[in-house]
Scaffold this active site. Sequence first.
Site, PDB file in Angstrom:
ATOM      1  N   LEU A  98      42.364  27.482  58.590  1.00 22.50           N
ATOM      2  CA  LEU A  98      42.722  27.237  60.126  1.00 22.50           C
ATOM      3  C   LEU A  98      44.177  26.944  59.862  1.00 22.50           C
ATOM      4  O   LEU A  98      44.667  26.076  59.081  1.00 22.50           O
ATOM      5  CB  LEU A  98      42.066  26.168  60.549  1.00 22.50           C
ATOM      6  CG  LEU A  98      40.445  26.126  60.881  1.00 22.50           C
ATOM      7  CD1 LEU A  98      39.556  25.120  60.931  1.00 22.50           C
ATOM      8  CD2 LEU A  98      40.130  27.193  61.976  1.00 22.50           C
ATOM      9  N   HIS A 114      31.569  21.707  52.092  1.00 21.50           N
ATOM     10  CA  HIS A 114      32.105  22.498  51.026  1.00 21.50           C
ATOM     11  C   HIS A 114      31.079  22.361  49.949  1.00 21.50           C
ATOM     12  O   HIS A 114      30.709  21.292  49.558  1.00 21.50           O
ATOM     13  CB  HIS A 114      33.479  22.010  50.464  1.00 21.50           C
ATOM     14  CG  HIS A 114      33.851  22.767  49.600  1.00 21.50           C
ATOM     15  ND1 HIS A 114      34.346  24.020  49.799  1.00 21.50           N
ATOM     16  CD2 HIS A 114      34.197  22.835  48.366  1.00 21.50           C
ATOM     17  CE1 HIS A 114      35.129  24.666  48.574  1.00 21.50           C
ATOM     18  NE2 HIS A 114      34.790  23.997  47.741  1.00 21.50           N
ATOM     19  N   THR A 146      42.005  18.637  56.741  1.00 21.72           N
ATOM     20  CA  THR A 146      43.322  18.401  56.774  1.00 21.72           C
ATOM     21  C   THR A 146      43.906  19.553  56.646  1.00 21.72           C
ATOM     22  O   THR A 146      43.248  20.602  56.413  1.00 21.72           O
ATOM     23  CB  THR A 146      43.834  17.291  55.871  1.00 21.72           C
ATOM     24  OG1 THR A 146      43.368  17.962  54.780  1.00 21.72           O
ATOM     25  CG2 THR A 146      43.103  16.053  55.845  1.00 21.72           C
ATOM     26  N   ASP A 150      40.553  22.026  51.793  1.00 21.70           N
ATOM     27  CA  ASP A 150      39.096  21.371  51.209  1.00 21.70           C
ATOM     28  C   ASP A 150      39.927  20.068  50.459  1.00 21.70           C
ATOM     29  O   ASP A 150      39.528  19.548  49.354  1.00 21.70           O
ATOM     30  CB  ASP A 150      38.479  22.074  50.079  1.00 21.70           C
ATOM     31  CG  ASP A 150      37.982  23.454  50.719  1.00 21.70           C
ATOM     32  OD1 ASP A 150      37.375  23.367  51.783  1.00 21.70           O
ATOM     33  OD2 ASP A 150      37.875  24.155  49.903  1.00 21.70           O
ATOM     34  N   GLU A 179      22.887  20.328  51.186  1.00 23.12           N
ATOM     35  CA  GLU A 179      23.740  20.372  52.175  1.00 23.12           C
ATOM     36  C   GLU A 179      23.064  19.966  53.552  1.00 23.12           C
ATOM     37  O   GLU A 179      23.661  19.053  54.211  1.00 23.12           O
ATOM     38  CB  GLU A 179      24.379  21.566  52.286  1.00 23.12           C
ATOM     39  CG  GLU A 179      25.491  21.964  51.165  1.00 23.12           C
ATOM     40  CD  GLU A 179      25.959  23.461  51.354  1.00 23.12           C
ATOM     41  OE1 GLU A 179      26.430  23.713  52.551  1.00 23.12           O
ATOM     42  OE2 GLU A 179      26.209  23.986  50.342  1.00 23.12           O
TER      43      GLU A 179
HETATM   44  C1  GRF Z   1      27.165  26.863  52.734  1.00 25.27           C
HETATM   45  O1  GRF Z   1      27.086  26.633  51.504  1.00 25.27           O
HETATM   46  C2  GRF Z   1      28.400  26.010  53.068  1.00 25.27           C
HETATM   47  O2  GRF Z   1      28.723  24.933  52.089  1.00 25.27           O
HETATM   48  C3  GRF Z   1      29.511  27.091  52.600  1.00 25.27           C
HETATM   49  O3  GRF Z   1      28.746  28.444  53.372  1.00 25.27           O
HETATM   50  C4  GRF Z   1      27.462  28.129  53.174  1.00 25.27           C
HETATM   51  C5  GRF Z   1      27.195  28.333  54.695  1.00 25.27           C
HETATM   52  O4  GRF Z   1      25.760  28.466  54.692  1.00 25.27           O
HETATM   53  N1  GRF Z   1      30.954  26.947  53.385  1.00 25.27           N
HETATM   54  P1  GRF Z   1      25.028  28.046  56.461  1.00 25.27           P
HETATM   55  O5  GRF Z   1      25.844  29.246  57.228  1.00 25.27           O
HETATM   56  O6  GRF Z   1      25.320  26.953  56.841  1.00 25.27           O
HETATM   57  O7  GRF Z   1      23.695  28.640  56.127  1.00 25.27           O
END
Ligand code: GRF
Length: 201
Positions: A98, A114, A146, A150, A179
Amino acid sequence: MKQPIVILISGAGSNMSAIVRTARERRWDERLGAHVAAVLANRTDAPGLASAAEQGIATAVISHRAHASREAFDEALAKAVDAYQPALVALAGFMRILTPAFVEHYRGRLVNIHPSLLPAFPGLDTHRRAIEAGCRVAGATVHEVTAQLDCGAILAQAAVPIVPGEGPEALAARVLTQEHRIYPDALETWLTARLAQNPSF
Ligand code: GRF
């Protein structure tokens, strides 16, 4: 206080789905005034768009290919995002760098997930790089966005042990599971804090 959330995706949108599911299960609307107002993608073929639509969420595509420059794309994207007056903009597998102007416009309300334990391994291909570096643990980080890639303040992390001999895909799948846990949790914490600062509904 109304707290609309806009989620930006480029691909499968599994983190987006985890946020949507958690928001519903934990009644973010009643408790926090928060709801996922829209899911926007920069690719027409992002599979996550269909998942969002199935869940009754507004979707739109702002294609980066339809814009002559990064600045022009970001301006169009910001216009689409601003239509929802978001309290929070969550990048969830949004694979675009961005512009500083975009990041500045959303300062304090733009977050990302990330797939590494930042500050280790910013950028792409994190799991292969972690394995090749001989790391014993990998993981994921939720952080504020920011202008520097990352690098923003860390909001949440999960560590995932690296199994000797496993490849990047297997590691990525195990990290992704984490995540899906830490991203909704971190957003809930963020929304709760913001509501506490400004409680008027
Ligand atoms: C995730 O591992 C995220 O951290 C990375 O790309 C992947 C995206 O997965 N930036 P999704 O589209 O949320 O399934």
